[in-house]
Design a protein around this motif. Sequence first.
Motif, PDB file in Angstrom:
ATOM      1  N   SER A  42       0.827  -1.208   0.000  1.00 18.44           N
ATOM      2  CA  SER A  42       0.000   0.000   0.000  1.00 18.44           C
ATOM      3  C   SER A  42       0.859   1.254   0.000  1.00 18.44           C
ATOM      4  CB  SER A  42      -0.927   0.001   1.222  1.00 18.44           C
ATOM      5  OG  SER A  42      -1.818  -1.091   1.188  1.00 18.44           O
ATOM      6  N   ALA A  43       1.877   1.277   0.867  1.00 21.55           N
ATOM      7  CA  ALA A  43       2.749   2.454   0.929  1.00 21.55           C
ATOM      8  C   ALA A  43       3.442   2.697  -0.407  1.00 21.55           C
ATOM      9  CB  ALA A  43       3.781   2.274   2.045  1.00 21.55           C
ATOM     10  N   LEU A  44       3.965   1.637  -1.020  1.00 22.90           N
ATOM     11  CA  LEU A  44       4.647   1.786  -2.298  1.00 22.90           C
ATOM     12  C   LEU A  44       3.690   2.268  -3.384  1.00 22.90           C
ATOM     13  CD1 LEU A  44       6.862  -1.430  -2.161  1.00 22.90           C
ATOM     14  CD2 LEU A  44       7.687   0.925  -2.144  1.00 22.90           C
ATOM     15  N   SER A  45       2.498   1.686  -3.432  1.00 19.13           N
ATOM     16  CA  SER A  45       1.526   2.085  -4.455  1.00 19.13           C
ATOM     17  C   SER A  45       1.079   3.531  -4.259  1.00 19.13           C
ATOM     18  CB  SER A  45       0.314   1.148  -4.418  1.00 19.13           C
ATOM     19  OG  SER A  45       0.692  -0.184  -4.662  1.00 19.13           O
ATOM     20  N   LEU A  46       0.866   3.933  -3.001  1.00 21.49           N
ATOM     21  CA  LEU A  46       0.464   5.310  -2.730  1.00 21.49           C
ATOM     22  C   LEU A  46       1.573   6.298  -3.096  1.00 21.49           C
ATOM     23  CD1 LEU A  46      -1.347   4.709   0.661  1.00 21.49           C
ATOM     24  CD2 LEU A  46      -2.404   5.690  -1.380  1.00 21.49           C
ATOM     25  N   LEU A  47       2.817   5.919  -2.849  1.00 19.77           N
ATOM     26  CA  LEU A  47       3.922   6.802  -3.217  1.00 19.77           C
ATOM     27  C   LEU A  47       4.033   6.936  -4.735  1.00 19.77           C
ATOM     28  CD1 LEU A  47       6.602   5.679  -0.608  1.00 19.77           C
ATOM     29  CD2 LEU A  47       5.406   7.869  -0.696  1.00 19.77           C
ATOM     30  N   VAL A  48       3.826   5.821  -5.444  1.00 17.82           N
ATOM     31  CA  VAL A  48       3.838   5.892  -6.907  1.00 17.82           C
ATOM     32  C   VAL A  48       2.703   6.778  -7.405  1.00 17.82           C
ATOM     33  CG1 VAL A  48       3.497   4.557  -9.026  1.00 17.82           C
ATOM     34  CG2 VAL A  48       5.014   3.695  -7.236  1.00 17.82           C
ATOM     35  N   TYR A  49       1.517   6.595  -6.824  1.00 21.50           N
ATOM     36  CA  TYR A  49       0.373   7.406  -7.242  1.00 21.50           C
ATOM     37  C   TYR A  49       0.609   8.879  -6.912  1.00 21.50           C
ATOM     38  CZ  TYR A  49      -4.373   9.236  -7.432  1.00 21.50           C
ATOM     39  OH  TYR A  49      -5.486   9.994  -7.711  1.00 21.50           O
ATOM     40  N   GLY A  50       1.132   9.158  -5.691  1.00 20.77           N
ATOM     41  CA  GLY A  50       1.418  10.543  -5.336  1.00 20.77           C
ATOM     42  C   GLY A  50       2.452  11.167  -6.254  1.00 20.77           C
ATOM     43  N   LEU A  51       3.423  10.364  -6.664  1.00 16.78           N
ATOM     44  CA  LEU A  51       4.452  10.876  -7.570  1.00 16.78           C
ATOM     45  C   LEU A  51       3.866  11.252  -8.926  1.00 16.78           C
ATOM     46  CD1 LEU A  51       7.473  11.441  -7.723  1.00 16.78           C
ATOM     47  CD2 LEU A  51       7.809   9.105  -8.550  1.00 16.78           C
ATOM     48  N   THR A  52       2.890  10.473  -9.409  1.00 20.57           N
ATOM     49  CA  THR A  52       2.260  10.813 -10.684  1.00 20.57           C
ATOM     50  C   THR A  52       1.488  12.128 -10.597  1.00 20.57           C
ATOM     51  OG1 THR A  52       0.245   9.546 -10.193  1.00 20.57           O
ATOM     52  CG2 THR A  52       2.036   8.377 -11.288  1.00 20.57           C
ATOM     53  N   LEU A  53       0.947  12.434  -9.411  1.00 17.62           N
ATOM     54  CA  LEU A  53       0.184  13.672  -9.265  1.00 17.62           C
ATOM     55  C   LEU A  53       1.080  14.905  -9.252  1.00 17.62           C
ATOM     56  CD1 LEU A  53      -2.438  12.614  -6.561  1.00 17.62           C
ATOM     57  CD2 LEU A  53      -2.666  12.591  -9.037  1.00 17.62           C
ATOM     58  N   TRP A  54       2.345  14.730  -8.849  1.00 16.60           N
ATOM     59  CA  TRP A  54       3.248  15.877  -8.759  1.00 16.60           C
ATOM     60  C   TRP A  54       4.286  15.895  -9.867  1.00 16.60           C
ATOM     61  CZ3 TRP A  54       2.896  20.105  -5.765  1.00 16.60           C
ATOM     62  CH2 TRP A  54       2.012  20.066  -4.683  1.00 16.60           C
ATOM     63  N   ALA A  55       4.350  14.844 -10.676  1.00 13.46           N
ATOM     64  CA  ALA A  55       5.394  14.777 -11.695  1.00 13.46           C
ATOM     65  C   ALA A  55       5.115  15.687 -12.884  1.00 13.46           C
ATOM     66  CB  ALA A  55       5.554  13.340 -12.189  1.00 13.46           C
ATOM     67  N   GLY A  56       3.872  16.145 -13.019  1.00  9.92           N
ATOM     68  CA  GLY A  56       3.558  17.012 -14.150  1.00  9.92           C
ATOM     69  C   GLY A  56       4.363  18.298 -14.137  1.00  9.92           C
ATOM     70  N   GLY A  57       4.634  18.848 -12.915  1.00 12.50           N
ATOM     71  CA  GLY A  57       5.409  20.081 -12.824  1.00 12.50           C
ATOM     72  C   GLY A  57       6.823  19.940 -13.363  1.00 12.50           C
ATOM     73  N   PRO A  58       7.623  18.976 -12.837  1.00  8.77           N
ATOM     74  CA  PRO A  58       8.977  18.811 -13.385  1.00  8.77           C
ATOM     75  C   PRO A  58       8.999  18.462 -14.861  1.00  8.77           C
ATOM     76  CG  PRO A  58       8.774  17.696 -11.278  1.00  8.77           C
ATOM     77  CD  PRO A  58       7.406  18.132 -11.655  1.00  8.77           C
ATOM     78  N   ILE A  59       8.055  17.606 -15.313  1.00 10.57           N
ATOM     79  CA  ILE A  59       8.029  17.238 -16.727  1.00 10.57           C
ATOM     80  C   ILE A  59       7.738  18.461 -17.589  1.00 10.57           C
ATOM     81  CG2 ILE A  59       6.827  15.874 -18.470  1.00 10.57           C
ATOM     82  CD1 ILE A  59       6.413  13.714 -16.383  1.00 10.57           C
ATOM     83  N   SER A  60       6.745  19.255 -17.175  1.00 15.66           N
ATOM     84  CA  SER A  60       6.420  20.468 -17.931  1.00 15.66           C
ATOM     85  C   SER A  60       7.585  21.450 -17.919  1.00 15.66           C
ATOM     86  CB  SER A  60       5.176  21.132 -17.338  1.00 15.66           C
ATOM     87  OG  SER A  60       4.058  20.263 -17.398  1.00 15.66           O
ATOM     88  N   PHE A  61       8.275  21.529 -16.774  1.00 13.40           N
ATOM     89  CA  PHE A  61       9.431  22.429 -16.663  1.00 13.40           C
ATOM     90  C   PHE A  61      10.514  22.020 -17.653  1.00 13.40           C
ATOM     91  CE2 PHE A  61      13.574  23.344 -14.678  1.00 13.40           C
ATOM     92  CZ  PHE A  61      13.499  24.731 -14.611  1.00 13.40           C
ATOM     93  N   VAL A  62      10.821  20.703 -17.706  1.00 13.57           N
ATOM     94  CA  VAL A  62      11.868  20.226 -18.612  1.00 13.57           C
ATOM     95  C   VAL A  62      11.459  20.442 -20.067  1.00 13.57           C
ATOM     96  CG1 VAL A  62      13.125  18.189 -19.400  1.00 13.57           C
ATOM     97  CG2 VAL A  62      12.764  18.566 -16.957  1.00 13.57           C
TER      98      VAL A  62
END
Length: 304
Positions: free
Chosen positions: A77-97
């Motif tokens: 559960s912890a690993l899956s939640l961290l992966v899901y949370g990362l997808t929610l915040w990864a748009g910023g760095p990807i858009s920045f790059v």
Amino acid sequence: MTELERRYRWLLRAYPRAYRQYRADEMLETLLATADDTRRPNLREAAALVVGGLRARTGVDRLGSRSALRHSALRLSALSLLVYGLTLWAGGPISFVVTMLSEGPYNPGGSWFLVIPALLTIALFAAARGSYRLAFAATMLTVVAQHRSANVGNYSGWFLSVYDLQYAMVPQPWPALLASLALLLLLRAPRTPVTRPWTWPALGALAAVALAPSPINGWSDAPLMSLCAFAALAVITAPVDARMPIVASALLLAPALAQATYLACSTQAGWPLETSMTAALILTAVLVITLAASTVAGRRQART
């Protein structure tokens, strides 16, 4: 070799190779001794062999107690939640790059969009390696950073502003908070050797690129769609691995809690609820079904 024996050997391929090397001949002898005078296994027997093989491949057969099953489910559960949370915040760095490469220097006017994904990445790597103390610390720092970044809105508190809660179906604070609770319960769990710790970071990187709303894919609701698909898959695979519906329940709490917060805030503000009530009811129904499936499957697998 008879036709029945050939079919049994084919079904036994559902088990891992190492398992078959030690048990396949014994299992085959028992199956042939108890089989009726037919040319093929019946449907119930074939399904039992396939499910047993899949359970052996997921490692559930090695979880000999409810506590072991619970700790394994908490880690997943912890690993899956961290992966899901990362997808929610990864748009910023990807858009920045993407912006930097296509349009030149870009100043976003803040650093939270880089700090929070970095903390989530550290937490994911640490949890994948079994370093739960470091993972818990990084996750708690993520929660604090999300709280600080949320204060830029109209509502100063642990949640987003009432205006931003219109978009609570893609919740950013909840996955890290739930992951921290799972990791907190794992701090006193017996230390077990972690195999293939690189799998979850690799999965997180692929999920971030594929699901994070960004100029690469142009999706805006992909994380929520992935949650619903995962929940449906978890309910279907519950007889194989009781950890899957438990993980789905933890993941679904994220949008469910965010949506409940939005409903409460919008009621106080006098906003209409028509656009949110249907989605909230759907999430609640899926969550209840997932929790029921995990309870039944967990008790059955703990007994066996």
